[in-house]
Scaffold this motif. Structure first.
Motif, PDB file in Angstrom:
ATOM      1  N   ILE A 156       0.849  -1.192   0.000  1.00 11.61           N
ATOM      2  CA  ILE A 156       0.000   0.000   0.000  1.00 11.61           C
ATOM      3  C   ILE A 156       0.883   1.240   0.000  1.00 11.61           C
ATOM      4  CG2 ILE A 156      -1.730   1.275   1.336  1.00 11.61           C
ATOM      5  CD1 ILE A 156      -1.861  -1.818   2.705  1.00 11.61           C
ATOM      6  N   ALA A 157       0.659   2.135  -0.913  1.00 15.65           N
ATOM      7  CA  ALA A 157       1.390   3.401  -0.875  1.00 15.65           C
ATOM      8  C   ALA A 157       0.599   4.359   0.007  1.00 15.65           C
ATOM      9  CB  ALA A 157       1.558   3.960  -2.285  1.00 15.65           C
ATOM     10  N   HIS A 158       0.981   4.458   1.265  1.00 17.60           N
ATOM     11  CA  HIS A 158       0.272   5.359   2.181  1.00 17.60           C
ATOM     12  C   HIS A 158       0.496   6.799   1.768  1.00 17.60           C
ATOM     13  CE1 HIS A 158       0.558   1.822   4.938  1.00 17.60           C
ATOM     14  NE2 HIS A 158      -0.604   2.265   5.352  1.00 17.60           N
TER      15      HIS A 158
ATOM     16  N   ASP B  83       9.274   5.212   3.505  1.00 18.37           N
ATOM     17  CA  ASP B  83       8.923   3.814   3.188  1.00 18.37           C
ATOM     18  C   ASP B  83       7.426   3.639   2.988  1.00 18.37           C
ATOM     19  OD1 ASP B  83      11.515   3.087   3.491  1.00 18.37           O
ATOM     20  OD2 ASP B  83      11.252   1.917   5.325  1.00 18.37           O
ATOM     21  N   MET B  84       6.660   4.265   3.870  1.00 21.34           N
ATOM     22  CA  MET B  84       5.210   4.057   3.821  1.00 21.34           C
ATOM     23  C   MET B  84       4.621   4.574   2.521  1.00 21.34           C
ATOM     24  SD  MET B  84       3.889   4.843   7.687  1.00 21.34           S
ATOM     25  CE  MET B  84       2.225   4.161   7.494  1.00 21.34           C
ATOM     26  N   GLY B  85       5.260   5.594   1.969  1.00 23.24           N
ATOM     27  CA  GLY B  85       4.758   6.174   0.733  1.00 23.24           C
ATOM     28  C   GLY B  85       4.984   5.291  -0.488  1.00 23.24           C
ATOM     29  N   GLN B  86       5.884   4.330  -0.369  1.00 21.99           N
ATOM     30  CA  GLN B  86       6.212   3.469  -1.506  1.00 21.99           C
ATOM     31  C   GLN B  86       5.191   2.341  -1.660  1.00 21.99           C
ATOM     32  OE1 GLN B  86       8.952   4.201  -3.341  1.00 21.99           O
ATOM     33  NE2 GLN B  86       9.325   5.918  -1.951  1.00 21.99           N
TER      34      GLN B  86
ATOM     35  N   VAL C 219       5.990  -0.550  -2.469  1.00 30.02           N
ATOM     36  CA  VAL C 219       6.660  -1.780  -2.035  1.00 30.02           C
ATOM     37  C   VAL C 219       6.473  -1.924  -0.519  1.00 30.02           C
ATOM     38  CG1 VAL C 219       8.887  -2.946  -1.899  1.00 30.02           C
ATOM     39  CG2 VAL C 219       8.414  -1.360  -3.776  1.00 30.02           C
TER      40      VAL C 219
ATOM     41  N   ASP D 118       2.863  -2.572   5.546  1.00 34.09           N
ATOM     42  CA  ASP D 118       4.193  -2.115   5.932  1.00 34.09           C
ATOM     43  C   ASP D 118       4.482  -2.658   7.325  1.00 34.09           C
ATOM     44  OD1 ASP D 118       4.601  -0.698   3.614  1.00 34.09           O
ATOM     45  OD2 ASP D 118       3.672   1.121   4.401  1.00 34.09           O
TER      46      ASP D 118
HETATM   47 MG    MG Z   1       4.196   1.248   1.626  1.00 32.14          MG
END
Ligand code: MG
Ligand code: ADP
Length: 695
Positions: A245-247, A279-282, A284, A417
């Motif tokens: 999930i891309a937060h 990281d949370m925005g990615q 992956v 994540d």
């Molecule tokens: Mg993420």
């Protein structure tokens, strides 16, 4: 290909009957293979023993001599039984002293040859050793195995002696050594110039010289590192190729979060928050390790991600290893959320002590998405827990959970994540071993305004002085812990001793104070009630077994006595000590111990000298090796029998390089020529491979 040796019970080895077989189980030795891979913890070069006349006082040394006299007596004040043995090697004499070991008279007959290892002291002008390790040489064969060579010193368990083990090892090698097969592929071995495993195992148990013994250890270490690294890389690749999930975490949210605390976040905390946000925005899935000493403020950082997820309409789960910790986190989070800018986020506690009806309600709120943050224990991973949209997972004290348990929680979401936290500092080298060099954040700064902690060492005889200090602190209004270790091998005895001490305290030393006992065999509810009272200041002195180890946070508790401190590993001592000095008052940690080995002595010196968790961790790892580092559970670290990242960084790096090259060329080991490696990994690291297969 040692599969066959793994299937042969050690009972087929000469000298191992059903009784001994049980004892071997304490050393985790069940098969012939286990036995051959039971490696020495150190070596003694007995080719040229030091003559007694030339020993150095103050040093740990081994000497060989003949029993001249044997005597027993009782000390007049403590009524301890004392055994004294006079050893003579022609050059001089030394007295060996043991306490309360009446069975020694069965071994030390006059004229017997004995090897002793211990610290040499000068007492009343005589050389002596107190409680040395000893081996009595009974026969010609004994002499060959135990003298005149480089002798392996194995880890032991009650009922198994060095002499016996060396003998059994010899018959085992003679009979089965030829069947040892290499698991490392031949081309790799040829390219790196690595010897065959058979010769290595022989050199480890029967070294010809120190060089060949060291080379053999290095060779086996390489193999262990190599398979472990391949499995870790496989696992990591299988996570990173998933879609997560891309937060959408905004800067405004971060500001709101930081402003909501009554204190300024430390630089280190802010840096980690930036890492997590990134990281949370990615898309992956994040898999990040957060390390920080006890009290460094990791929970704040963990909370950031939880709130970011909940704020974005998802759900977060926060898993802690014990009920006490889960509740503590829950209460802290509730307090924080209560009337701040995040008061709309609903926080739930899922613990196994909930009544059925309450539990069903909580489960309902988790399932329909009402619950924004769910804190809990292992209860979180039971089957009936379903999340509507779990996007962020925190695992506290990660080494208390197995890889599989961690995965189970993640599987309740759609590749969420994951932030895993540890308060047991992981030295950089071990960290690379476990996680590769990626995605590790460190909080290396303690929030300002904390007291310092001083650590002092006392012998058992001096313990009263330590308890005087405790009483003084209590009179000043502080609270205190006394920690009593309970070790698995003598659990019942230890528990009795702890209870005995508690009774004594109650009737004499601390009869005017409010004191309580908690131990691992008590009911959860009882322990929790006592902890609550202690937190509320209704108890002055808490006697505890290691149930204290993690997380308990009572700022007014500033003094701690640790009985038999030499039984704890350094990392554990550091953890325990972390319970005090959490508030403004200075802490005092009093270790009562009489270490029996040089390592033990060094460990105590190290813990008294520094409070830097990373330094301590590095030292602990060097001494005890990775398998013991986190205690029993974890990580496939148990598969590292000799490999030690703290002392073999070069070997680790070579293994990593080779593992990376292999997985780059054949990401999931699908090629025919790598099938064997895949099979080995399936055998050594079944959970890893299962997860890769499933993913
Ligand atoms: Mg993420
Ligand atoms: P850890 O989980 O790393 O052991 P915690 O997150 O529980 O540490 O923090 C320990 C205590 O320090 C808590 O009471 C917390 O509120 C407080 N704390 C955390 N960060 C700061 C800070 N930057 N300044 C002051 N106090 C802090």
């Amino acid at each position: 290909m040692n599969g066959n040796l793994a299937d042969i019970s050690i009972q087929f080895v000469k000298g191992v009957g059903p009784a001994r077989k049980k004892l071997f189980a304490n050393l985790e030795v069940e098969s012939v293979e286990d036995l051959l891979y039971l490696f020495p913890r150190r070596y003694e070069d007995r080719r040229n023993m030091i003559p007694i006349a030339q020993v150095q006082t103050g040093e740990w040394q081994s000497i060989a001599g003949t029993v001249r006299t044997f005597s027993e007596r009782k000390t007049w004040h403590t009524k301890k039984q004392v055994t004294e043995v006079l050893l003579d090697d022609g050059s001089g004499v030394i007295v060996c002293v043991w306490f309360n070991q009446p069975y020694l008279k069965n071994y030390f007959h006059s004229g017997k040859k004995v090897v002793c290892y211990g610290r040499v002291d000068l007492y009343k002008n005589r050389l002596q050793m107190i409680s040395p390790e000893y081996e009595v040489i009974e026969s010609e064969e004994d002499e060959q195995l135990n003298l005149q060579r480089i002798v392996p010193v194995y880890p032991l368990t009650r009922g198994i002696t060095q002499r016996y083990l060396r003998k059994v090892m010899k018959s085992c090698l003679d009979k089965y050594g030829d069947q040892l097969r290499d698991e490392l592929p031949a081309p790799l071995r040829r390219r790196l110039g690595l010897d065959e495993i058979r010769g290595c195992i022989t050199q480890i148990h029967y070294p010809d010289d120190p060089e060949r013994q060291e080379a053999a250890i290095k060779r086996v270490s390489f193999e262990e590192f190599y398979f472990f690294q391949v499995s870790i890389i496989l696992r990591r690749m299988s996570i990173k190729q998933k879609e997560g999930i891309a937060h959408k975490v905004t800067d405004a949210f971060s500001l709101r979060f930081c402003d909501a605390f009554p204190f300024e976040l430390t630089k280190a905390q802010k840096k980690v928050i930036r890492d997590v946000k990134e990281d949370m925005g990615q898309p992956v899935p994040m898999l990040r390790l957060l390390q920080g000493d006890v009290g460094s403020g990791k929970t704040v950082v963990a909370l950031y991600g939880c709130l970011a997820a909940a704020d974005g309409g998802h759900q977060a789960a926060f898993m802690a290893p014990t009920e006490i910790l889960a509740r503590q986190h829950y209460e802290n989070i509730c307090r924080f959320v209560a009337d701040g800018p995040f008061k709309d986020v609903s926080v739930e506690l899922l613990s196994s002590s909930l009544k059925k009806k309450d539990r069903d309600e909580v489960l309902q709120r988790i399932a329909d998405g009402q619950a924004g943050i769910v804190v809990g224990t292992h209860a979180l991973i039971t089957e009936d827990v379903t999340f509507q949209d779990l996007s962020y997972v925190v695992i506290d004290e990660q080494h208390k959970f197995g890889v599989r348990q961690r995965a189970l929680l993640s599987e309740k979401g759609n590749n969420p994540d994951v932030l895993i936290m540890t308060a047991t500092p992981i030295p950089r080298t071990l960290c690379i071993t476990l996680y590769g060099d990626l995605d590790v954040s460190v909080i290396n700064e303690i929030p300002p305004g904390r007291g310092t902690v001083e650590t002092q060492h006392y012998t058992h005889e001096e313990a009263d002085k330590a308890y005087d200090l405790v009483r003084r602190r209590i009179r000043e209004g502080r609270q205190a812990y006394v920690v009593y270790p309970i070790i698995e091998e003598s659990e019942k005895l230890d528990l009795k001793a702890a209870q005995e001490m508690f009774r004594k305290f109650k009737t004499s030393l601390f009869k005017d104070q409010r004191i309580a006992l908690v131990h691992g065999k008590m009911k959860q509810a009882e322990t929790e009630a006592i902890m609550r009272d202690f937190k509320a200041g209704k108890i002055d002195l808490l006697v505890a077994t290691t149930v204290l180890e993690v997380g308990v946070d009572v700022a007014n508790a500033t003094v701690m006595v640790i009985e038999h401190a030499d039984r704890f590993g350094l990392a554990q001592l550091h953890q325990l000590r972390g319970r005090i000095g959490r508030g403004e008052h200075d802490g005092l940690c009093l270790l009562v111990a009489e270490p029996k080995t040089q390592d033990g002595q060094r460990r105590l010196e190290a813990i008294c000298a520094t409070t830097d968790g990373f330094k301590i961790a590095q030292y602990d790892l060097e001494i005890r090796g990775p398998g013991k580092y986190f205690g029993r559970h974890q990580h496939g670290l148990n598969e590292l029998k000799v490999a030690n990242p703290a002392t073999q960084l070069d070997v680790l790096e070579l293994a990593r390089k080779e593992a990376k090259a292999l997985t780059a060329a054949d990401p999931f080991l699908k090629k025919n020529e790598n099938r064997e490696i895949r099979r080995v990994i399936g055998r050594r690291y079944p959970t890893y491979l299962a997860m890769v297969a499933a993913g």
